[in-house]
Write an enzyme that holds these catalytic residues in place. Structure first.
Site, mmCIF file in Angstrom:
data_model
loop_
_atom_site.group_PDB
_atom_site.id
_atom_site.type_symbol
_atom_site.label_atom_id
_atom_site.label_comp_id
_atom_site.label_asym_id
_atom_site.label_seq_id
_atom_site.Cartn_x
_atom_site.Cartn_y
_atom_site.Cartn_z
ATOM 1 N N GLU A 72 -5.789 -7.974 0.054
ATOM 2 C CA GLU A 72 -6.729 -7.763 1.162
ATOM 3 C C GLU A 72 -8.020 -7.201 0.579
ATOM 4 O O GLU A 72 -7.981 -6.308 -0.270
ATOM 5 C CB GLU A 72 -6.185 -6.749 2.177
ATOM 6 C CG GLU A 72 -4.894 -7.128 2.857
ATOM 7 C CD GLU A 72 -4.393 -6.010 3.771
ATOM 8 O OE1 GLU A 72 -5.224 -5.160 4.173
ATOM 9 O OE2 GLU A 72 -3.187 -5.981 4.052
ATOM 10 N N GLU B 247 0.833 -1.222 0.000
ATOM 11 C CA GLU B 247 0.000 0.000 0.000
ATOM 12 C C GLU B 247 0.863 1.266 0.000
ATOM 13 O O GLU B 247 0.532 2.278 0.621
ATOM 14 C CB GLU B 247 -0.973 -0.019 1.188
ATOM 15 C CG GLU B 247 -1.936 -1.201 1.131
ATOM 16 C CD GLU B 247 -2.886 -1.278 2.321
ATOM 17 O OE1 GLU B 247 -2.843 -0.371 3.178
ATOM 18 O OE2 GLU B 247 -3.654 -2.257 2.411
#
Length: 433
Positions: free
Chosen positions: A371, A260
């Protein structure tokens, strides 16, 4: 006795012509031969196979093929690659899968269990165990799908990680199958989690190991973990410790370093912690090269941004390059109306742009959903789960989805409602055919 001048000249020329690969003992120095492995190695035509190769020319392009189907790959600095390939229809019971790069090639057989998914009915699976009403874990988890029966792997992250058997058994009961990918998180103060890797392997799963370059609990301003300190070598002994441990363990592991990175909530963002443009790519390449230098050819390097959003850093400036990345991934959540700034989004709205950008940046590489989950507020989580599995299963290069089974900012768990759990279980069963 002195040799005649002509004979001496001939002998000198022969010595100069000897290959550099001849050792002092007169034995050619042989590199490890190229080899590939298939996961799975059997199933119906149409199965998506993850192919892992070692011993190929370093940082060189190649082609992976099975029949008329072919995809490109690029070997890493250690001669390693992983790529996804769809097995075509064939009249023969065995389909050779071949990887070739220059003059180097390797093959492995894929055994067809039947000609197509509709050509034969697989034996019915036992009904999954029902989750107890009191919320406790079941003692026996349903078995994982047989190789070749699913094109999209189901994974999960739970608070306890790969060692939390009760949590994973509960997830297996809720989902109707055992997860084949299990999330794990470690910061830069933790040792290589070999016990976790082995626990997942004993369950027939692989760990998606999240390696976070910071100290947990220290916030986003941690100068000791600035990206340029990593590139400068401050953590090289620690990186080598991890590489040597993973190499010694020797089984496949997916390593996602600094995930991320296009957001602004971790100290490895180029927008924070004194970092600047180009620092992330430099740090990634350095970490990759130090770990690879230890012989850890069993590592699949997973580059994993968040889904792009307004204000996020452009992915093009953060991608380390094909020779440093083996697989790519996306993290994305449907927050619904659980936050003041969020609205309900469909799976295609959530992942569509990111998938398109990954395919442009990393053509031919497998894509994982690292995720994901949805909130209950703002729409039907049950319908969203059904749509998610169908949407991702239709993407030929998306090989896994990993559900974030946490009650954290909101209740992301599979069983945040009975309807949501039932929908996910039915959707996973439907994608098995």
């Amino acid at each position: 006795m002195r040799l005649p001048k002509l004979l001496a000249t001939v002998l000198a020329a022969l010595c100069l012509a000897l290959p550099a690969s001849i050792t002092a003992a007169g034995t050619p120095a042989q590199a490890a031969p190229a080899a590939i492995t298939l996961d799975p190695a059997s199933g119906p035509a149409g199965t998506t196979v993850t192919v892992t190769g070692t011993g190929f020319p370093k940082k060189s392009p190649g082609t992976l093929s099975a029949g008329a189907n072919a995809v490109p790959f690029t070997a890493s600095a250690s001669g390693y690659f992983t790529a996804a390939l769809v097995i075509p229809e064939s009249a023969d019971p065995v389909v050779p899968v071949t990887a070739a790069s220059g003059r180097v090639s390797a093959s492995a057989p894929f055994t067809l269990t039947y000609s197509s998914p509709s050509a034969a009915d697989p034996a019915p699976e036992p009904a999954p165990a029902a989750a107890p009403e009191d919320g406790s874990a079941t003692s026996t988890a349903p078995s994982a799908p047989q190789p070749g029966t699913s094109l999209l792997r189901f994974g999960v992250g739970t608070p306890g990680g790969p060692l939390a058997s009760a949590e994973l058994d509960e997830v297996a009961a809720l989902a109707g199958e055992a997860p084949s990918v299990i999330l794990s998180y470690k910061d830069f103060n933790q040792a290589p989690p070999l016990a976790e890797l082995e626990a997942a392997r004993s369950r027939g799963a692989m760990v998606l190991l999240t390696w976070e370059p910071w100290a947990w609990g220290g916030g986003t301003s941690q100068p000791a973990y600035a990206l340029d300190r990593i590139t400068a070598g401050d953590f090289d002994p620690y990186l080598r410790q991890w590489g040597q441990a993973l190499a010694t363990w020797g089984h496949p592991v997916m390593l996602r370093f600094g995930h991320e990175m296009n957001g602004n909530w971790y100290p490895w963002s180029e927008q924070l912690n004194g970092n600047g443009p180009g620092d992330y790519v430099a740090a990634w390449r350095h970490v990759h090269d130090v770990v690879a230098s230890t012989g850890a050819a069993n590592v699949t390097w997973v580059w994993n941004p968040n889904v792009p959003y307004w204000g996020s850093a452009p992915l093009t400036a953060l991608y380390p390059g094909a020779t440093y990345v083996d697989a790519v991934a996306l993290d994305g959540y449907n927050w619904g109306t659980s936050a003041s700034w969020s609205t309900w989004v469909s799976p295609s709205q959530l992942f569509g742009q990111g998938l398109a950008e990954l395919r442009g940046l990393a053509p031919g590489k497998q894509i994982l959903i690292g995720e994901t989950s949805a909130a209950e507020q703002g729409g039907s989580k049950a319908e969203w789960a059904t749509s998610l599995v169908g949407y991702l299963a239709a993407q030929g290069d998306v090989t896994a989805l990993t559900w974030f089974h946490f009650n954290k900012e909101t209740d992301w768990r599979i069983n945040s409602s009975t309807a949501a759990a039932d929908a996910l279980r039915s959707a996973l069963a439907a994608r098995r055919g």
